[in-house]
Design a protein around this motif. Structure first.
Motif, PDB file in Angstrom:
ATOM      1  N   ALA A 150      -3.597  -4.544 -12.694  1.00 24.61           N
ATOM      2  CA  ALA A 150      -4.324  -4.963 -11.502  1.00 24.61           C
ATOM      3  C   ALA A 150      -5.562  -5.739 -11.922  1.00 24.61           C
ATOM      4  O   ALA A 150      -5.910  -5.802 -13.108  1.00 24.61           O
ATOM      5  CB  ALA A 150      -4.714  -3.755 -10.640  1.00 24.61           C
TER       6      ALA A 150
ATOM      7  N   THR B 210      -2.552  -6.538  -7.486  1.00 29.51           N
ATOM      8  CA  THR B 210      -1.763  -5.634  -8.323  1.00 29.51           C
ATOM      9  C   THR B 210      -0.501  -6.347  -8.780  1.00 29.51           C
ATOM     10  O   THR B 210      -0.060  -7.327  -8.166  1.00 29.51           O
ATOM     11  CB  THR B 210      -1.356  -4.367  -7.555  1.00 29.51           C
TER      12      THR B 210
ATOM     13  N   TRP C 177       1.614   2.822  -3.369  1.00 28.31           N
ATOM     14  CA  TRP C 177       0.508   3.295  -4.196  1.00 28.31           C
ATOM     15  C   TRP C 177       0.824   4.571  -4.966  1.00 28.31           C
ATOM     16  O   TRP C 177       0.498   4.658  -6.159  1.00 28.31           O
ATOM     17  CB  TRP C 177      -0.740   3.475  -3.340  1.00 28.31           C
TER      18      TRP C 177
ATOM     19  N   GLU D 289       0.822  -1.209   0.000  1.00 28.59           N
ATOM     20  CA  GLU D 289       0.000   0.000   0.000  1.00 28.59           C
ATOM     21  C   GLU D 289       0.858   1.261   0.000  1.00 28.59           C
ATOM     22  O   GLU D 289       0.493   2.278  -0.607  1.00 28.59           O
ATOM     23  CB  GLU D 289      -0.944  -0.003   1.199  1.00 28.59           C
TER      24      GLU D 289
ATOM     25  N   SER E  58      -6.132  -1.071 -15.146  1.00 26.28           N
ATOM     26  CA  SER E  58      -4.913  -0.311 -14.815  1.00 26.28           C
ATOM     27  C   SER E  58      -3.671  -0.814 -15.534  1.00 26.28           C
ATOM     28  O   SER E  58      -2.570  -0.829 -14.970  1.00 26.28           O
ATOM     29  CB  SER E  58      -4.668  -0.340 -13.298  1.00 26.28           C
TER      30      SER E  58
ATOM     31  N   SER F  64       0.235   4.644  -8.972  1.00 24.39           N
ATOM     32  CA  SER F  64      -0.745   5.519  -9.620  1.00 24.39           C
ATOM     33  C   SER F  64      -0.070   6.529 -10.537  1.00 24.39           C
ATOM     34  O   SER F  64      -0.661   6.975 -11.532  1.00 24.39           O
ATOM     35  CB  SER F  64      -1.599   6.232  -8.569  1.00 24.39           C
TER      36      SER F  64
ATOM     37  N   THR G 164      -8.740  -0.582  -4.920  1.00 25.64           N
ATOM     38  CA  THR G 164      -7.633  -1.432  -5.351  1.00 25.64           C
ATOM     39  C   THR G 164      -7.464  -2.631  -4.424  1.00 25.64           C
ATOM     40  O   THR G 164      -7.431  -2.486  -3.202  1.00 25.64           O
ATOM     41  CB  THR G 164      -6.326  -0.626  -5.397  1.00 25.64           C
ATOM     42  N   GLU G 165      -7.376  -3.822  -5.015  1.00 24.49           N
ATOM     43  CA  GLU G 165      -7.039  -5.032  -4.266  1.00 24.49           C
ATOM     44  C   GLU G 165      -5.518  -5.188  -4.369  1.00 24.49           C
ATOM     45  O   GLU G 165      -5.002  -5.655  -5.386  1.00 24.49           O
ATOM     46  CB  GLU G 165      -7.766  -6.239  -4.850  1.00 24.49           C
ATOM     47  N   PHE G 166      -4.813  -4.803  -3.332  1.00 24.56           N
ATOM     48  CA  PHE G 166      -3.363  -4.714  -3.438  1.00 24.56           C
ATOM     49  C   PHE G 166      -2.702  -6.059  -3.700  1.00 24.56           C
ATOM     50  O   PHE G 166      -1.664  -6.129  -4.360  1.00 24.56           O
ATOM     51  CB  PHE G 166      -2.786  -4.052  -2.185  1.00 24.56           C
TER      52      PHE G 166
ATOM     53  N   TRP H  18     -10.046   5.665  -6.113  1.00 24.41           N
ATOM     54  CA  TRP H  18      -9.388   4.623  -6.892  1.00 24.41           C
ATOM     55  C   TRP H  18      -8.561   3.710  -5.989  1.00 24.41           C
ATOM     56  O   TRP H  18      -8.604   2.480  -6.100  1.00 24.41           O
ATOM     57  CB  TRP H  18      -8.545   5.341  -7.917  1.00 24.41           C
ATOM     58  N   LYS H  19      -7.829   4.316  -5.058  1.00 18.92           N
ATOM     59  CA  LYS H  19      -7.024   3.521  -4.124  1.00 18.92           C
ATOM     60  C   LYS H  19      -7.899   2.619  -3.266  1.00 18.92           C
ATOM     61  O   LYS H  19      -7.569   1.447  -3.031  1.00 18.92           O
ATOM     62  CB  LYS H  19      -6.196   4.453  -3.231  1.00 18.92           C
TER      63      LYS H  19
END
Length: 408
Positions: free
Chosen positions: A59, A45, A13, A10, A79, A17, A40-42, A36-37
């Motif tokens: 992602a 990614t 990020w 995280e 993304s 981005s 996000t499913e980190f 957007w963050k």
């Protein structure tokens, strides 16, 4: 050179981005970046690193998507970006191959995406699986046919969309299964749909809404934006852009369209709709609907053995398909697809194939758009048994046509 690939933490990020912003030429507002963050499913990614620099990213959203006859987990690819300074170095290919391997390992049989450039994703086995019409309607010539559905119990109510969010979510959940390509919306998707800060408006005014309802409750809704305009002679020339219209039944659908087409001071209405949208049949003068075609959803069959039995078929079929797939080698073999009423199976075989096709062709047909015959005529697949392509195309076709309706 090789570029190590891994999911980001995280804390990384901002750098992730920044690649997207640079590649798409877009500078999001801080609130858009935070939204957007939050979505996000980190762990899903991927970033390619050139030393300490993130040079490329992609992602996945974990989605449930409607397919012919049901629904299944789908990897919603998003993304996808590479820094302009790192193009033509194989970074995109490495990211896409790693991502498909990860999707396969997770057990998802299908991946889907919206393509920013339609020339890219066929290289990785994606096929154009859904199309969209961008329509423009002159309101003065928008009368409906005389027998258009009408329910005197229905009425329209002007609403502020954010204030009736529960009604919108409930209505959408009730119709999402009706068309292949539609997908369930989580909280973050709804946040994006209803986003209405100044950066979200893109030069239009505030998000507006209509509910179609009767004594039993809400039967449909419309979301739209407007631009107030007058010509040099002081004649109204306003524009209205439909964001989405969803309805449980034809009468509610027709009433909502009349609600936007009859809006005072508006002379032009624009929208993106499925290629078989009922609107095209409702207009008394269909030539007044100006439409431009575009590709919409792209689909990748990641696991042939799991994906083909996971959907329903419009007609019986029993055929041996030789699949060509140089990205996901576990698919590259001959498969016997047998489908009938309510069931289907797909098993590896050594028998002679009835047809040979690239895996992208299966992706293009998977949601029911049915372009296998076109691909045969174009020389992009091979038919060994006469009539086998037509039989498979008929079996995989579906009504209504696929359409996702919301970019992810």
């Amino acid at each position: 050179m090789t570029y190590p690939i891994r999911p980001i933490a995280e804390a990384e990020w901002p750098a992730f981005s920044a690649v997207l912003s640079e590649a798409f030429g877009w500078t999001p507002a801080p609130l858009q970046t935070e939204r957007w963050k939050a979505h996000t499913e980190f762990d899903r990614t991927l970033a390619a690193f050139d030393g300490d620099t993130i040079a490329g990213v992609t992602a996945v959203f974990s989605m449930t998507m409607t397919v012919p006859g049901g629904a299944l987990p789908v990897a919603g690819v998003t993304s996808v970006s590479v820094l302009p300074s790192h193009r033509r170095r194989g970074i995109l290919s490495s990211l896409m191959r790693r991502q498909l391997a990860d999707v396969h390992e997770r057990g998802e049989a299908v991946a889907a995406l919206y393509a920013s450039e339609s020339a890219i994703y066929g290289r990785y086995g994606y096929g154009k699986a859904a199309s969209e019409l961008g329509v423009t309607i002159t309101t003065s010539a928008s009368a409906f046919v005389k027998n258009a559905p009408h329910d005197p119990e229905l009425r329209l109510r002007v609403v502020t969309p954010a204030e009736v969010r529960q009604d919108l979510e409930k209505l959408f959940a009730g119709v999402v299964a009706e068309r292949p390509g539609r997908y369930a919306r989580d909280e973050q998707f709804w946040n994006a749909v209803l986003a209405d800060e100044e950066p979200d408006r893109d030069g239009w005014n505030a998000l507006r809404g209509l509910l179609a309802e009767d004594a039993s409750g809400v039967r449909g809704y419309a979301l739209f934006r407007m631009k107030s305009r007058w010509d040099d002679d002081g004649i109204p020339a306003g524009e209205l852009r439909v964001q989405e219209i969803e309805a449980r039944d034809p009468a509610a659908y027709a009433l909502l369209w009349r609600g936007v087409l009859d809006r005072d001071l508006v002379t032009k209405v624009t929208a993106g709709v499925p290629v078989d949208a009922p609107l095209t049949a409702l207009l008394a003068n269909p030539r007044q609907l100006r439409a431009g075609w575009s590709d919409e959803l792209w689909v990748r069959v990641v696991d042939v053995e799991k994906a083909l039995p996971a959907r329903s078929y419009a007609a019986p079929v029993d055929t041996v398909i030789e699949v060509e797939d140089d990205v996901c080698p576990w698919n590259a073999r001959r498969w016997r697809l047998t489908a009938g009423a309510g069931s289907a199976s797909c098993t590896p075989v050594d028998a002679a194939p009835d047809l040979t096709l690239p895996v992208s062709a299966l992706g293009s047909a998977y949601l029911g758009d049915g372009e296998l015959g076109t691909l045969l005529d174009a020389g992009l697949l091979k038919e060994h048994t006469p009539g086998s392509v037509r039989a498979l195309a008929t079996a995989m076709s579906w009504s209504p046509k696929p359409w996702a309706g919301l970019v992810f």
